[in-house]
Every structure is written in C-alpha cells, then in structure tokens.
Write an enzyme that holds these catalytic residues in place. Sequence first.
Site, PDB file in Angstrom:
ATOM      1  N   HIS A  85      71.481  22.512  77.266  1.00  0.00           N
ATOM      2  CA  HIS A  85      72.510  23.005  78.182  1.00  0.00           C
ATOM      3  C   HIS A  85      71.916  23.878  79.245  1.00  0.00           C
ATOM      4  O   HIS A  85      70.804  24.334  79.146  1.00  0.00           O
ATOM      5  CB  HIS A  85      73.599  23.734  77.412  1.00  0.00           C
ATOM      6  CG  HIS A  85      74.323  22.788  76.542  1.00  0.00           C
ATOM      7  ND1 HIS A  85      75.270  21.938  77.024  1.00  0.00           N
ATOM      8  CD2 HIS A  85      74.170  22.491  75.233  1.00  0.00           C
ATOM      9  CE1 HIS A  85      75.693  21.170  76.046  1.00  0.00           C
ATOM     10  NE2 HIS A  85      75.037  21.467  74.948  1.00  0.00           N
ATOM     11  N   ASP A 108      71.647  15.825  70.061  1.00  0.00           N
ATOM     12  CA  ASP A 108      71.989  16.846  69.061  1.00  0.00           C
ATOM     13  C   ASP A 108      73.479  16.995  68.790  1.00  0.00           C
ATOM     14  O   ASP A 108      73.892  17.256  67.675  1.00  0.00           O
ATOM     15  CB  ASP A 108      71.365  18.202  69.429  1.00  0.00           C
ATOM     16  CG  ASP A 108      71.488  18.524  70.907  1.00  0.00           C
ATOM     17  OD1 ASP A 108      72.249  17.838  71.598  1.00  0.00           O
ATOM     18  OD2 ASP A 108      70.813  19.461  71.368  1.00  0.00           O
ATOM     19  N   TYR A 130      77.159  15.674  85.739  1.00  0.00           N
ATOM     20  CA  TYR A 130      75.719  15.949  85.759  1.00  0.00           C
ATOM     21  C   TYR A 130      74.838  14.831  85.232  1.00  0.00           C
ATOM     22  O   TYR A 130      73.680  14.726  85.608  1.00  0.00           O
ATOM     23  CB  TYR A 130      75.396  17.273  85.065  1.00  0.00           C
ATOM     24  CG  TYR A 130      75.714  17.370  83.588  1.00  0.00           C
ATOM     25  CD1 TYR A 130      74.959  16.692  82.639  1.00  0.00           C
ATOM     26  CD2 TYR A 130      76.735  18.201  83.125  1.00  0.00           C
ATOM     27  CE1 TYR A 130      75.242  16.810  81.287  1.00  0.00           C
ATOM     28  CE2 TYR A 130      77.024  18.325  81.779  1.00  0.00           C
ATOM     29  CZ  TYR A 130      76.280  17.627  80.864  1.00  0.00           C
ATOM     30  OH  TYR A 130      76.546  17.740  79.525  1.00  0.00           O
TER      31      TYR A 130
HETATM   32  N1  LIG Z   1      71.432  25.177  63.232  1.00  0.00           N
HETATM   33  C1  LIG Z   1      71.923  24.438  64.222  1.00  0.00           C
HETATM   34  N2  LIG Z   1      71.143  24.155  65.284  1.00  0.00           N
HETATM   35  C2  LIG Z   1      71.644  23.431  66.302  1.00  0.00           C
HETATM   36  C3  LIG Z   1      72.953  22.934  66.272  1.00  0.00           C
HETATM   37  C4  LIG Z   1      73.749  23.216  65.110  1.00  0.00           C
HETATM   38  O1  LIG Z   1      74.906  22.781  65.005  1.00  0.00           O
HETATM   39  N3  LIG Z   1      73.201  23.971  64.124  1.00  0.00           N
HETATM   40  N4  LIG Z   1      73.448  22.225  67.335  1.00  0.00           N
HETATM   41  C5  LIG Z   1      72.530  21.598  68.285  1.00  0.00           C
HETATM   42  C6  LIG Z   1      73.216  21.314  69.554  1.00  0.00           C
HETATM   43  S1  LIG Z   1      74.577  20.280  69.521  1.00  0.00           S
HETATM   44  C7  LIG Z   1      72.773  21.765  70.759  1.00  0.00           C
HETATM   45  S2  LIG Z   1      73.542  21.215  72.207  1.00  0.00           S
HETATM   46  C8  LIG Z   1      71.582  22.617  70.829  1.00  0.00           C
HETATM   47  C9  LIG Z   1      71.610  23.617  71.958  1.00  0.00           C
HETATM   48  O2  LIG Z   1      70.355  24.094  72.085  1.00  0.00           O
HETATM   49  P1  LIG Z   1      69.736  24.589  73.476  1.00  0.00           P
HETATM   50  O3  LIG Z   1      70.143  23.719  74.558  1.00  0.00           O
HETATM   51  O4  LIG Z   1      68.328  24.766  73.161  1.00  0.00           O
HETATM   52  O5  LIG Z   1      70.472  25.995  73.605  1.00  0.00           O
HETATM   53  P2  LIG Z   1      70.846  26.965  74.771  1.00  0.00           P
HETATM   54  O6  LIG Z   1      70.915  28.280  74.147  1.00  0.00           O
HETATM   55  O7  LIG Z   1      72.074  26.489  75.447  1.00  0.00           O
HETATM   56  O8  LIG Z   1      69.589  26.891  75.723  1.00  0.00           O
HETATM   57  C10 LIG Z   1      69.619  26.907  77.095  1.00  0.00           C
HETATM   58  C11 LIG Z   1      68.396  27.604  77.609  1.00  0.00           C
HETATM   59  O9  LIG Z   1      68.271  27.350  78.991  1.00  0.00           O
HETATM   60  C12 LIG Z   1      68.299  28.574  79.688  1.00  0.00           C
HETATM   61  N5  LIG Z   1      68.982  28.361  80.961  1.00  0.00           N
HETATM   62  C13 LIG Z   1      70.312  28.199  81.169  1.00  0.00           C
HETATM   63  N6  LIG Z   1      70.572  28.020  82.478  1.00  0.00           N
HETATM   64  C14 LIG Z   1      69.388  28.071  83.115  1.00  0.00           C
HETATM   65  C15 LIG Z   1      69.007  27.989  84.494  1.00  0.00           C
HETATM   66  O10 LIG Z   1      69.823  27.817  85.384  1.00  0.00           O
HETATM   67  N7  LIG Z   1      67.679  28.107  84.764  1.00  0.00           N
HETATM   68  C16 LIG Z   1      66.737  28.306  83.790  1.00  0.00           C
HETATM   69  N8  LIG Z   1      65.461  28.405  84.153  1.00  0.00           N
HETATM   70  N9  LIG Z   1      67.076  28.408  82.493  1.00  0.00           N
HETATM   71  C17 LIG Z   1      68.374  28.288  82.162  1.00  0.00           C
HETATM   72  C18 LIG Z   1      68.992  29.557  78.798  1.00  0.00           C
HETATM   73  O11 LIG Z   1      68.684  30.873  79.134  1.00  0.00           O
HETATM   74  C19 LIG Z   1      68.473  29.112  77.435  1.00  0.00           C
HETATM   75  O12 LIG Z   1      67.201  29.635  77.180  1.00  0.00           O
HETATM   76  O13 LIG Z   1      71.417  23.300  69.581  1.00  0.00           O
HETATM   77  C20 LIG Z   1      71.252  22.403  68.526  1.00  0.00           C
HETATM   78  N10 LIG Z   1      70.852  23.192  67.372  1.00  0.00           N
HETATM   79  N1  LIG Z   2      81.744  28.913  71.391  1.00  0.00           N
HETATM   80  C1  LIG Z   2      80.954  27.828  71.481  1.00  0.00           C
HETATM   81  N2  LIG Z   2      81.462  26.624  71.825  1.00  0.00           N
HETATM   82  C2  LIG Z   2      80.669  25.527  71.868  1.00  0.00           C
HETATM   83  C3  LIG Z   2      79.278  25.611  71.626  1.00  0.00           C
HETATM   84  C4  LIG Z   2      78.764  26.894  71.274  1.00  0.00           C
HETATM   85  O1  LIG Z   2      77.548  27.055  71.030  1.00  0.00           O
HETATM   86  N3  LIG Z   2      79.617  27.963  71.208  1.00  0.00           N
HETATM   87  N4  LIG Z   2      78.492  24.499  71.723  1.00  0.00           N
HETATM   88  C5  LIG Z   2      79.013  23.309  72.395  1.00  0.00           C
HETATM   89  C6  LIG Z   2      78.230  22.132  72.013  1.00  0.00           C
HETATM   90  S1  LIG Z   2      76.730  21.864  72.756  1.00  0.00           S
HETATM   91  C7  LIG Z   2      78.669  21.235  71.119  1.00  0.00           C
HETATM   92  S2  LIG Z   2      77.684  19.895  70.710  1.00  0.00           S
HETATM   93  C8  LIG Z   2      79.969  21.392  70.469  1.00  0.00           C
HETATM   94  C9  LIG Z   2      79.839  21.199  68.966  1.00  0.00           C
HETATM   95  O2  LIG Z   2      81.061  21.002  68.413  1.00  0.00           O
HETATM   96  P1  LIG Z   2      81.146  20.632  66.864  1.00  0.00           P
HETATM   97  O3  LIG Z   2      80.092  19.661  66.522  1.00  0.00           O
HETATM   98  O4  LIG Z   2      82.546  20.285  66.580  1.00  0.00           O
HETATM   99  O5  LIG Z   2      80.819  22.078  66.238  1.00  0.00           O
HETATM  100  P2  LIG Z   2      80.150  22.608  64.868  1.00  0.00           P
HETATM  101  O6  LIG Z   2      80.397  24.056  64.895  1.00  0.00           O
HETATM  102  O7  LIG Z   2      78.773  22.153  64.664  1.00  0.00           O
HETATM  103  O8  LIG Z   2      80.995  21.932  63.720  1.00  0.00           O
HETATM  104  C10 LIG Z   2      82.387  22.164  63.496  1.00  0.00           C
HETATM  105  C11 LIG Z   2      82.679  22.527  62.090  1.00  0.00           C
HETATM  106  O9  LIG Z   2      81.944  21.711  61.174  1.00  0.00           O
HETATM  107  C12 LIG Z   2      81.825  22.427  59.969  1.00  0.00           C
HETATM  108  N5  LIG Z   2      80.843  21.793  59.067  1.00  0.00           N
HETATM  109  C13 LIG Z   2      79.510  22.030  58.949  1.00  0.00           C
HETATM  110  N6  LIG Z   2      78.984  21.246  57.972  1.00  0.00           N
HETATM  111  C14 LIG Z   2      79.993  20.494  57.479  1.00  0.00           C
HETATM  112  C15 LIG Z   2      80.108  19.496  56.446  1.00  0.00           C
HETATM  113  O10 LIG Z   2      79.132  19.122  55.796  1.00  0.00           O
HETATM  114  N7  LIG Z   2      81.356  18.956  56.242  1.00  0.00           N
HETATM  115  C16 LIG Z   2      82.447  19.333  56.947  1.00  0.00           C
HETATM  116  N8  LIG Z   2      83.613  18.744  56.681  1.00  0.00           N
HETATM  117  N9  LIG Z   2      82.378  20.271  57.898  1.00  0.00           N
HETATM  118  C17 LIG Z   2      81.165  20.835  58.171  1.00  0.00           C
HETATM  119  C18 LIG Z   2      81.509  23.815  60.418  1.00  0.00           C
HETATM  120  O11 LIG Z   2      81.860  24.785  59.432  1.00  0.00           O
HETATM  121  C19 LIG Z   2      82.305  23.952  61.717  1.00  0.00           C
HETATM  122  O12 LIG Z   2      83.488  24.733  61.545  1.00  0.00           O
HETATM  123  O13 LIG Z   2      80.518  22.688  70.682  1.00  0.00           O
HETATM  124  C20 LIG Z   2      80.458  23.097  72.048  1.00  0.00           C
HETATM  125  N10 LIG Z   2      81.214  24.331  72.171  1.00  0.00           N
HETATM  126 MO   LIG Z   3      75.594  20.132  71.698  1.00  0.00          MO
END
Ligand SMILES: Nc1nc2c(c(=O)[nH]1)N[C@H]1C(S)=C(S)[C@@H](COP(=O)(O)OP(=O)(O)OC[C@H]3O[C@@H](n4cnc5c(=O)[nH]c(N)nc54)[C@H](O)[C@@H]3O)O[C@H]1N2
Ligand SMILES: Nc1nc2c(c(=O)[nH]1)N[C@H]1C(S)=C(S)[C@@H](COP(=O)(O)OP(=O)(O)OC[C@H]3O[C@@H](n4cnc5c(=O)[nH]c(N)nc54)[C@H](O)[C@@H]3O)O[C@H]1N2
Ligand SMILES: [Mo]
Length: 893
Positions: free
Chosen positions: A137, A167, A398
């Site tokens: 992101h 992811d 995007y």
């Molecule tokens: N344990 C666990 N891990 C997960 C997940 C989970 O459910 N559980 N979910 C996964 C998912 S779905 C996602 S999307 C990823 C997200 O993982 P990342 O995309 O790695 O997370 P962000 O924190 O959004 O990282 C964005 C980075 O870009 C930088 N940034 C933002 N805007 C700009 C800009 O304009 N310029 C520059 N130079 N830098 C910028 C921010 O400061 C930050 O360092 O995490 C994954 N990891």
């Molecule tokens: N505030 C906030 N909003 C976000 C983001 C964020 O970082 N912060 N990230 C954004 C991004 S990049 C994404 S991809 C989306 C992700 O959106 P989602 O994929 O829907 O989000 P998660 O929080 O990973 O999962 C939702 C729920 O799944 C549950 N869960 C975990 N493991 C299991 C399991 O084994 N079984 C079941 N039944 N449930 C389980 C968790 O407890 C959680 O409440 O959210 C987006 N919105």
């Molecule tokens: Mo995501």
Amino acid sequence: MAEKITHSVCVGGPIAIHTVDGVIRRIRPIVLDDNDPKGWVIKARGKEFTPDRKVKPAFIALTEKNRAYSYDRIRYPMIREDFVETPDGKNRNAENRGKSGYRRATWDEALDLVAREIKRLQATYGKETVTACTGSHHSWGLVGYKLSTFARFFRMLGYTEIKDNPDSWEGFTWGAPHTYGYYWRLGGTEAFDLLEDGLQNVETMIMWSHDPDTTRGGYAGSESTLWRHWLNDLGVQFIYIDPYNNFSSVKQADKWFGPRPGTDAALCEAIAYVWITEGSYDKDYIAKHAHRFDEWADYILGKGVDKTAKTPKYAEAETGIPAADIKALARRWASTKTMGGSGMRGGFGGVCRTANGTEFARLMIQLFVMQGMGKPGQNIWAGTTGAPMDYNFWFGGYSDPLSQIANQPIADKTAVNCVIQKLYRPNVPDAILDGHYEWYGEGFCGGGIDLEFTEHIYPEPGYNKVHMFWRYGGCFMGTMLDTNKWVKMYKSPELEFVVNQDIHFHGEARFADVILPACTNLERYDIGELCNSGNGGYQSHSQTGNSWQIVIFQDKAIEPLWESRSDYWIFAQVAERLGFGQEFSEGRTELDWCKRFWEKSDLCEKISWEDFTKKGYYVAGVPEEWERHFGFRWFAEGYPCDTPNHKPCQEEGKLGTFTGKFEFVSESLLYWAPNDEARTPIATYKHSWEGHHSIKARKYPFHLITPHPRFDYHTQHNESTPWFWEIPENRVYINGNPYLVARIHPKKAAEKGIKDGDMMLLFNERGSVLCVARVTYRVEENTIHAYGSSGIYNPVDPGETSMDIGGCVNILSPGRLIGDMVPGMAPNSTLLDVCKYEGPIPDSQCFEYKLDAVAKDADPDAESCKEIIEGHGFEKIQAKVRASYLKKGAAAR
Ligand SMILES: Nc1nc2c(c(=O)[nH]1)N[C@H]1C(S)=C(S)[C@@H](COP(=O)(O)OP(=O)(O)OC[C@H]3O[C@@H](n4cnc5c(=O)[nH]c(N)nc54)[C@H](O)[C@@H]3O)O[C@H]1N2
Ligand SMILES: Nc1nc2c(c(=O)[nH]1)N[C@H]1C(S)=C(S)[C@@H](COP(=O)(O)OP(=O)(O)OC[C@H]3O[C@@H](n4cnc5c(=O)[nH]c(N)nc54)[C@H](O)[C@@H]3O)O[C@H]1N2
Ligand SMILES: [Mo]
C-alpha cells in the site's frame, strides 16, 4: 491569517484539509454542496435509502495531521555512520546494519552516492544487480503511486523486479479460480448492485472472517457502515464466524461462532453434510450449473477415499463448535435468503491467509452455489460493496495500466524494464541469503489461471545475483513473515548497498546505508478517485464500496516538511544523475502529470481543469434510473454476462473455469497440479502444517491470529500517531513503553497464571514478543489474538533478532507458504506458547535509537519547522512521546 481548504485522499478515505498560514489545523470530512449531484435512492421493503451528503473518512484518515507532523518523520537525508564507500563494495560493516547510528547528509551528498553506487554495481554485475520494492500500500494518488513514479524510474533504470504475493486474497487467488473462474478478480467475487439486492431481499448475513467496521475504512472510508445499519433496521440477522468476537460482531451479531483458527473448511463440509442429508439445497440449480457435484457429495457423505462422513460431530471435533449449533446454522442458512462472504470484500478474510486458505475459499463458494448463487438474496456479498454507480464514467484506478505515468497514454513513452529476472517478495531474504530460490506463479495472476503454474528460478540462467536493495517503505518487519530473516538478510555483505526511502522511520529504515526522506501526499500535488483500485488484475469497480463516486484534486496543502521531498523529485534527481532525467520527466512537473489524468479520462468532458482544481473534487452522479447489473444473476438465469467486468467466456453464459460451470471437482487442478497435496482437485479440509494436529503443538499449543489492525492501516499510522497508544484496547503503557495488547481466553489465562494487564510473552522458535494480556471471553479458547501487520518494530537489542517490545508479532509468523505449488502467505497458521513475563522490565530507552535517528535537530535550518510545530501544540505531543520513552520506574498506568 491565510486560511485555505484543500482536499486529499488517503488510505482511510477522502479528507478536507484546513490550513492556516501554511500549517495544517484540522482534517474534516468532505461535505457536498448544492451543486453536487443527488445521491441514489434505493427502494426496499417499503422504505427508501439514500446516502448522507458527505463523504465519510475512516478514523485513521483523521490522523493525517498527526502523521504529517509526526515525531518519527524522516527529516533529512542520512548516511550510516560506519558506512565506508569501498571501491569494490566489500568491507562496509554490513553486520552493523540495524545498530549503527546515522549522520545527516545534504541531498547532493546522498543522491550523488546513490547514483555512484548504481553505476558501479550495474557496470560490475549488470542491470539486474539492483532490486527494489514497495509495500502493498501507498499514499493515495495516481501520480506518486508505486505503479506510476516508482515503476517509471526503475523500469527505465533496468532492475530485478520483486513480485508481490497477493496478500489480501491468498486462499481466494490460489483456490477460487479453480471453482468458479474469476482469476481476473484474483478469485474475488462480483458484487455489482448487490447493495440493492441485499436491502430488498436478504434475511441472513454470514460474516465469515469479517470485521467490516474495522477493515472497510481502508480505501472506502466508513461509507458502508450505514448500509449495514440499514440491514439491521430491516430485521436482517447477522451471523459472525471468527475465532475473535471482533468489533463489528460485538456491535451487530445475532450469533457469534468462534471456530478454532484454520478449521473453517471442516465447518463448510459439515454444513454441506446437513444440506445433502436433509435435501435442503437447490437441486435444480446444481443440476444445471455444477460440474461433478455428485462425486464431491459422495466424499462429504463418507463414500470417498477417506471413508469419513463430514457430520456436524466430525466438525465439532475440529472447530470446537457444538454439533447442534452447526446444524442450526446450516438449517437457518438453507431456510432463509442468505448472503455473506469472507472478509472485507467477500473474498478476503484472515481465514484465507492460513495453510488451509485455498480449500476454505473453494468450499465456502461451493456452499453459496448450493443455495443458488445469483438468485435474489442468495449471493456472495459481504455488505461492503455493490452500491449503484455510473459505469459509463471512467477516470481510472491505480492498477489500470492506462492510469500510470509509467505508461502511455499518460506518458508519451512507456517505460520498459530490460531485465527479466525476478524475485518473489515473501522469499527475498531466502534468495539473497541462499543465493538460489525457485517458485511458482507470477505473484498476482490476474492474467490467467495458467500463470499460477509458471516456474521461476533465481538467479535466472545467465544473470547475476542482486547486490543492491532500494527499499521504498520500511514496513516489512511488521508485515512480512518470519521477519527476523529480513534482519539476517540486511546484515549480509551480499547486499553491498541498501537504500531506504520512506516518510516515517519504519522498521527497515535502520538497516539502510542511505536514508532518503519522502514527504506525505499532503505536501505535494496528486489526483485520484476515491476507492478506485483499477482493473489491472485486481477488483474492478471497487468504487462501489463507496456511496459517492468522487475524483479528487489532491492539492498541495503545505510545503514539504523539514528536508523531505516528493518521491517524484527524488527519482527525477537520481535519473538526472544517471543521464535519463529528461526521459523520466518528459519535462513535466507533478502538477502537469495531474493534468494529464484529467485530460486522458472522462473528467475533461465533465468539468474544466480550472473549475476542478478550484473546487477540489468532482462527484459523478448516478442517473435516477441507473443501469443494474446484478452480480451472478446472468449465470443463475442463464443469459450472457452483462456485468461491467466481463470476459469473452462469460458472454457465452459461462464461468471462467475449464467447463464454464462451478467445478466441485476442479478440472484445472487435475490438469496442472493433480498431485498438489495442499490443493486437491476436490477441495477438502486438511490439517494445517502448523496447527493443533502438528507435533509442534505439543510444545506450542496456542494458535496465534494476527488480523488487520483496528487502530492502524498496517504500519502506517500506529507507529507515527502516539494518541492511538492511549486506546486501552490497542496499547498499554508499562514503564514508559506502549505495549501491544494480546488477547487470551480466561480459562487458558488461569492455567498460565496470567491476569488481565499482566505482561505476557508470546514466543515460539522464531522469536518472542512482549505484550500486555487482555483476558477476555471474546477469543476462542485455543487462540491468542494480536493485531498483526502493524507492529512498531522495537527489538530490545537493536539490530539483533532479540525479544521485541513494539508488538511486532510478524516475527512469530511462519515463512512457509501455503503449499509447494501455492505461494500464498499464511500468517494465521502460527503456533506459539505464552507465559506470564516476570523477567526484567526492558529498558525502554532502546526507543531512543529511533528518536535519535529521526529527531536530531542539529542544524539551525530546522528552526522554521520546529517553530511551526511548537506554535500549534505539536510540541506537547512531542514532549509526551519523549517523556514516555524515557520514563523509568513505576508503571505509567
Ligand atoms: N500477520 C499478518 N501479516 C500480514 C497480513 C495479515 O493479515 N497478518 N496481511 C497482509 C496484507 S493483506 C497486506 S496488504 C500487507 C501490507 O503490508 P505493507 O504494504 O508492507 O504495509 P504498509 O504498512 O501499508 O507499508 C507501506 C509502506 O510504504 C510507506 N509509504 C506509504 N506511502 C509512501 C509514499 O508516498 N512514499 C514512500 N516513499 N513510502 C510510502 C509506508 O511508510 C510504509 O513503510 O500486510 C500483509 N501482512
Ligand atoms: N483499519 C484497517 N483497515 C484495513 C487494513 C488495515 O490494516 N487496518 N488493511 C486493508 C487491507 S490491505 C486488507 S487486505 C483488508 C483485509 O481485510 P480482511 O482480510 O477481511 O481482514 P483480516 O483482519 O485479516 O480478517 C478478518 C477477520 O478474520 C478473522 N480470522 C483470522 N483467522 C481466522 C480463521 O482461521 N477463521 C475465521 N473464521 N476467521 C479468522 C480475524 O479475527 C478478523 O476479525 O483490510 C483493509 N482494511
Ligand atoms: Mo491487503
């Protein structure tokens, strides 16, 4: 006083920014005026529903002022103190990365060094020696976006691209296309116009692994919260299935089921068992639309190879949910019009990021199919998308190749990367440390199911290995897997040169040789449509997650703070030094590029550039009688697909599977991967490779789930916005350090002698993270819940793989991917143990490292910024942060 209101979009939605004398004072929602179009009206069950006349940001968006002036902004270019620019790239004290301090550098010094190193390395090892990578992101806006500016620079330079894993979608991307096609939506569903369908018809909502009030704020803001309240008002019942009784569930659920993590596929099988044995599924629909259903039904009934009937009792043993409850759930689902889905868009959810993610995704879809998916009130729809929109108005999102400055027609010339070698993001450290890595897939496989099975090898034959890493963003310690391996990678001399370019001082910044400070998108020009992620292999028309279709001129609200600069400026400067400055910029400023997006989209036909930039936004209205294209209705009723994102196969009335039907035995898996153990042709519940049946569970008996943070957008807010740390459900101060809250069930807490508020150590063989215990019945008994992908990376011993006190729980997650041929991440398949922490209270001074690195105001030039901040109360926040870091002795609570 010079007052100004500008507009912007951030990852939490749209905002209006009030500035006075060049300083941000307030962040507000955008309130529409009388000249803006009327909102849509949906008529349902004798009522009329229409959105409010304002565009609602999520609460994370309201922190943008704090993020801009944050204590942890990277303020100046910096160079690692013990970095030595040796001519051969050796002996640069790489092992000290992570613990060395930094010295301030001028922009010229830092940029010259970066350009010199690129020249040296590419001359020695070839173009492919440079690799670079962003996070998933990014700050919103089509000009500055990672697929625009970053991609343009690196493709022109030539580099080893790092492919992102999908992811957000994992189990859906790698599983769902084998059941219903939709690989072009990464396995996600089509929810066109389902808000209207839901309001008119649905009786039961299944919120599976779904916490919309928490997550939907990402991109769309809080628009859809109201829609779900409307459903409540209409008497619709909500069932939540989640090991954590999440925030939306607590507010809204009529019933909460808490399965053991990663066992949901067994629950699906048992629901199907009830329907098959009771005859309560849509037999006509299955006869018409399903492929090899009977073989699967035989397997469910115990006539398959495993000879086990998938009864509710069988599922009770796996999930912990009583058999009677499973039966009741199945019966209610079958006897009422039911919609629902997994996670934020129906095809997401923490459950899809588990070792069993593909199988769950396929089985969940099969359940909706059994009840006549696509008929009124029967569909995959998670209550977060599917608002009416004007499909004829096109601006571009995007991921649209047509909406990136890397490509024509926005640019005169498309930037093309001459290097074919690639790396895969989750395994970058493995590739660098081992010097060899092989994997399947193209990362995002939106172009076709076959892409899932392409094979890659690093290094590519005839190519050299990577020796320079330009990291854009610094979040991976908190968002990737088994993240201590990133520490090991950074300390390896294989990486001769490391650059970090970020706005805030995130976890990986401290491992760089050179740090380049970027500015926020409030400090530069950009343009973007709210919630439009585009059609480039993602989910087209994602704007339907929002009540208003709105394009925003992201005016520059303030000048870049300290010595930060826009990413565009930084890349243009390096390009200049490498001799392709003119080619990169085509002579355009960032504002010129913004205008190109207006000119090349439908926007120029609707509003003049002058009016648009003056007003700051444009709302595309929905005609009173808008075109309706209900998701899947075409398939259920047997006519050619009429939804806006269709493919040629669908025009023939077929799905994107081999047979064009819903496949209960997957022909594509039989063809490409018949022996894949993680993802079998018949989708089945399988024991997790890291779950309660593993031998490892004897030592590490708890499942850790790490959902998306309620109080953060991944790493982007929590770390830079200390007032979030005051929220007791988020963090608790002990000895001056804001510890992340981790949740444990009262029964297990008692067994471990842990009380609410105690320090609790989360540990396994990969690392340990010190948290504060919240003892609560809101978690399933075998589960530890801690928000993931957000930690403040803060090892007690900087630069080492030591205990963490910042809540960086991704240190504990497995690096193993879902399957040998399924390269998805599975952070929610983590086993660990916990104990009451009675060791010495860590010295919170290790935070000082970060402050020292970012906040050294040694130079008097810094005064002007300091004055700005002090004049507006930010100094108090600053002082508080410092005081809390430094406070020793008694707990601050
Ligand atoms: N344990 C666990 N891990 C997960 C997940 C989970 O459910 N559980 N979910 C996964 C998912 S779905 C996602 S999307 C990823 C997200 O993982 P990342 O995309 O790695 O997370 P962000 O924190 O959004 O990282 C964005 C980075 O870009 C930088 N940034 C933002 N805007 C700009 C800009 O304009 N310029 C520059 N130079 N830098 C910028 C921010 O400061 C930050 O360092 O995490 C994954 N990891
Ligand atoms: N505030 C906030 N909003 C976000 C983001 C964020 O970082 N912060 N990230 C954004 C991004 S990049 C994404 S991809 C989306 C992700 O959106 P989602 O994929 O829907 O989000 P998660 O929080 O990973 O999962 C939702 C729920 O799944 C549950 N869960 C975990 N493991 C299991 C399991 O084994 N079984 C079941 N039944 N449930 C389980 C968790 O407890 C959680 O409440 O959210 C987006 N919105
Ligand atoms: Mo995501």
